[in-house]
Motif scaffolding. Sequence first.
Motif, mmCIF file in Angstrom:
data_model
loop_
_atom_site.group_PDB
_atom_site.id
_atom_site.type_symbol
_atom_site.label_atom_id
_atom_site.label_comp_id
_atom_site.label_asym_id
_atom_site.label_seq_id
_atom_site.Cartn_x
_atom_site.Cartn_y
_atom_site.Cartn_z
ATOM 1 N N SER A 179 -0.443 -2.263 0.441
ATOM 2 C CA SER A 179 -0.511 -3.621 -0.114
ATOM 3 C C SER A 179 -0.714 -4.639 0.994
ATOM 4 O O SER A 179 -1.524 -5.571 0.873
ATOM 5 N N ASP A 180 0.019 -4.483 2.090
ATOM 6 C CA ASP A 180 -0.108 -5.394 3.221
ATOM 7 C C ASP A 180 -1.463 -5.229 3.911
ATOM 8 O O ASP A 180 -2.088 -6.208 4.322
ATOM 9 N N LEU A 181 -1.906 -3.975 4.030
ATOM 10 C CA LEU A 181 -3.192 -3.705 4.669
ATOM 11 C C LEU A 181 -4.325 -4.358 3.878
ATOM 12 O O LEU A 181 -5.239 -4.954 4.455
ATOM 13 N N PHE A 182 -4.280 -4.251 2.557
ATOM 14 C CA PHE A 182 -5.285 -4.899 1.713
ATOM 15 C C PHE A 182 -5.252 -6.419 1.903
ATOM 16 O O PHE A 182 -6.299 -7.073 1.977
ATOM 17 N N GLN A 187 -7.879 -11.292 3.993
ATOM 18 C CA GLN A 187 -7.724 -12.561 4.705
ATOM 19 C C GLN A 187 -8.398 -12.543 6.082
ATOM 20 O O GLN A 187 -8.215 -13.459 6.874
ATOM 21 N N GLU A 188 -9.169 -11.484 6.338
ATOM 22 C CA GLU A 188 -9.862 -11.317 7.625
ATOM 23 C C GLU A 188 -8.885 -11.322 8.797
ATOM 24 O O GLU A 188 -9.174 -11.837 9.874
ATOM 25 N N LYS A 189 -7.716 -10.699 8.588
ATOM 26 C CA LYS A 189 -6.706 -10.600 9.637
ATOM 27 C C LYS A 189 -6.434 -9.151 10.030
ATOM 28 O O LYS A 189 -5.454 -8.869 10.712
ATOM 29 N N TYR A 190 -7.308 -8.256 9.605
ATOM 30 C CA TYR A 190 -7.107 -6.854 9.946
ATOM 31 C C TYR A 190 -7.401 -6.616 11.421
ATOM 32 O O TYR A 190 -8.306 -7.198 12.002
ATOM 33 N N SER A 191 -6.623 -5.734 12.030
ATOM 34 C CA SER A 191 -6.887 -5.254 13.387
ATOM 35 C C SER A 191 -6.219 -3.898 13.539
ATOM 36 O O SER A 191 -5.397 -3.496 12.709
ATOM 37 N N TRP A 192 -6.586 -3.200 14.590
ATOM 38 C CA TRP A 192 -5.980 -1.902 14.857
ATOM 39 C C TRP A 192 -4.476 -2.046 15.078
ATOM 40 O O TRP A 192 -3.682 -1.190 14.684
ATOM 41 N N ILE A 193 -4.068 -3.134 15.697
ATOM 42 C CA ILE A 193 -2.635 -3.347 15.931
ATOM 43 C C ILE A 193 -1.910 -3.533 14.604
ATOM 44 O O ILE A 193 -0.815 -3.005 14.398
ATOM 45 N N ARG A 194 -2.517 -4.273 13.683
ATOM 46 C CA ARG A 194 -1.894 -4.434 12.366
ATOM 47 C C ARG A 194 -1.796 -3.095 11.652
ATOM 48 O O ARG A 194 -0.801 -2.806 10.990
ATOM 49 N N LEU A 195 -2.827 -2.285 11.764
ATOM 50 C CA LEU A 195 -2.748 -0.946 11.172
ATOM 51 C C LEU A 195 -1.581 -0.173 11.770
ATOM 52 O O LEU A 195 -0.794 0.458 11.051
ATOM 53 N N GLY A 196 -1.449 -0.225 13.106
ATOM 54 C CA GLY A 196 -0.359 0.486 13.770
ATOM 55 C C GLY A 196 1.017 0.031 13.329
ATOM 56 O O GLY A 196 1.970 0.820 13.299
ATOM 57 N N ARG A 212 2.782 -1.202 -3.300
ATOM 58 C CA ARG A 212 4.101 -1.428 -3.894
ATOM 59 C C ARG A 212 4.022 -1.433 -5.415
ATOM 60 O O ARG A 212 4.870 -0.873 -6.101
ATOM 61 N N TYR A 213 3.012 -2.126 -5.940
ATOM 62 C CA TYR A 213 2.851 -2.268 -7.378
ATOM 63 C C TYR A 213 1.410 -1.906 -7.746
ATOM 64 O O TYR A 213 0.473 -2.145 -6.968
ATOM 65 N N PRO A 214 1.192 -1.343 -8.942
ATOM 66 C CA PRO A 214 -0.175 -0.983 -9.345
ATOM 67 C C PRO A 214 -1.161 -2.142 -9.241
ATOM 68 O O PRO A 214 -2.326 -1.953 -8.883
ATOM 69 N N GLU A 215 -0.692 -3.373 -9.515
ATOM 70 C CA GLU A 215 -1.586 -4.536 -9.479
ATOM 71 C C GLU A 215 -2.150 -4.792 -8.088
ATOM 72 O O GLU A 215 -3.200 -5.434 -7.947
ATOM 73 N N ASP A 216 -1.467 -4.295 -7.062
ATOM 74 C CA ASP A 216 -1.919 -4.546 -5.690
ATOM 75 C C ASP A 216 -3.248 -3.876 -5.387
ATOM 76 O O ASP A 216 -3.937 -4.255 -4.432
ATOM 77 N N LEU A 217 -3.615 -2.860 -6.175
ATOM 78 C CA LEU A 217 -4.913 -2.216 -5.967
ATOM 79 C C LEU A 217 -6.061 -3.170 -6.263
ATOM 80 O O LEU A 217 -7.195 -2.944 -5.834
ATOM 81 N N ASN A 218 -5.764 -4.266 -6.982
ATOM 82 C CA ASN A 218 -6.808 -5.228 -7.333
ATOM 83 C C ASN A 218 -6.972 -6.322 -6.282
ATOM 84 O O ASN A 218 -7.785 -7.231 -6.468
ATOM 85 N N GLN A 219 -6.199 -6.235 -5.190
ATOM 86 C CA GLN A 219 -6.314 -7.267 -4.149
ATOM 87 C C GLN A 219 -7.704 -7.308 -3.545
ATOM 88 O O GLN A 219 -8.214 -8.370 -3.181
ATOM 89 N N ILE A 220 -8.324 -6.136 -3.393
ATOM 90 C CA ILE A 220 -9.684 -6.077 -2.875
ATOM 91 C C ILE A 220 -10.514 -5.188 -3.784
ATOM 92 O O ILE A 220 -9.979 -4.308 -4.460
ATOM 93 N N GLY A 221 -11.805 -5.415 -3.813
ATOM 94 C CA GLY A 221 -12.684 -4.610 -4.636
ATOM 95 C C GLY A 221 -12.965 -3.271 -3.997
ATOM 96 O O GLY A 221 -12.600 -3.004 -2.847
ATOM 97 N N ALA A 222 -13.629 -2.410 -4.748
ATOM 98 C CA ALA A 222 -13.940 -1.076 -4.247
ATOM 99 C C ALA A 222 -14.848 -1.146 -3.017
ATOM 100 O O ALA A 222 -14.703 -0.362 -2.079
#
Length: 333
Positions: A179-182, A187-196, A212-222
């Motif tokens: 959920s956090d990764l999505f 928000q264009e804040k992804y980085s390798w450090i965030r993944l770690g 965390r919740y099924p709805e979180d899968l809708n945060q980003i598209g396929a």
Amino acid sequence: MAERILAVYDEDFFYAERLADFINERKQAPFKALAFTTLERLMSYGKDHEIDLLLIQSDISREELNGLSAGQVFYLCDGENGPIDESSKGIYKYQAADSIMRDVMEAYLTSDEEAGGRVISRTGRVIGIYSPINRCLKTSFSLTMGQLLSRDLKVLYLNFEDCSGLGTLIGEEFKGGLSDLFYYYSQEKYSWIRLGSLVYTWGELDYVAPVRYPEDLNQIGAGEAADLVRRIARESPYETIILDLGQFGKKAAEILEACDVIYMPVKEDCVSVAKIEEFEEYLSVSGHEAVTKRIEKLKLPYHSSFGRRDSYLEQLLWSELGDYTRQLLRKQP
């Protein structure tokens, strides 16, 4: 990007060495870890080298570190004694090593330093495991393959199901995950450090906790999810990424485009066969014909009933499914 140095100082030689070895072997963070067991050696090294991050036992004062240049300092606390300087950041030293690294990376990201990415010369292989039918051993197969591959390779397991049950099976209470990764990616804040900062380790297998919740899968598209997977494969040290795909429906085709190989568990009853045929027809009419060529259909063996649920994942390795997966991997290039 220049190599970043993470120094571990603890008078307990075995603790310092084990933690440094774990960081270097797991490559969970973009640092080279060095262990020090005497303050003199640490100070001597710091005179000629820049230390980006220092993990140090809690009874060392700031005055004793005077003259040492370290970007950030975290104190390793034993649960009874915190840092001498109450304004300093403390981390519980006797938790699991991967938990220490998640805490460190999360705190590291709150600094003013830019959280940059890392480009790896070799892109990781992406294995997709998907089926339009249910109760086909998809997740059991995914976790069995992950455990086997992680014995020799650096593997990341991502579960895209809405209700995975993974936390119960592994016995882990997650603080962050997919959920956090999505969210970071959207928000264009992804980085390798965030993944770690979101990676957990079970045995030799690294994974990001499911949503965390099924709805979180809708945060980003396929399509965005596929781009995220490609970026992880390109910028992280993982040699293999396993995608356990769940409730994306026909939108899963876009994510499957990011996969090098796709394993599709199947069953022989008429309803299951009809669902497979419908999905294949969709791939054809929607412009995803290339995905079809990467699909390998598998009729997985149903393993015998196991004992306790908390040991289910370990028992998978020695089940009929474990033997089947070993044979399958031996045939792969």
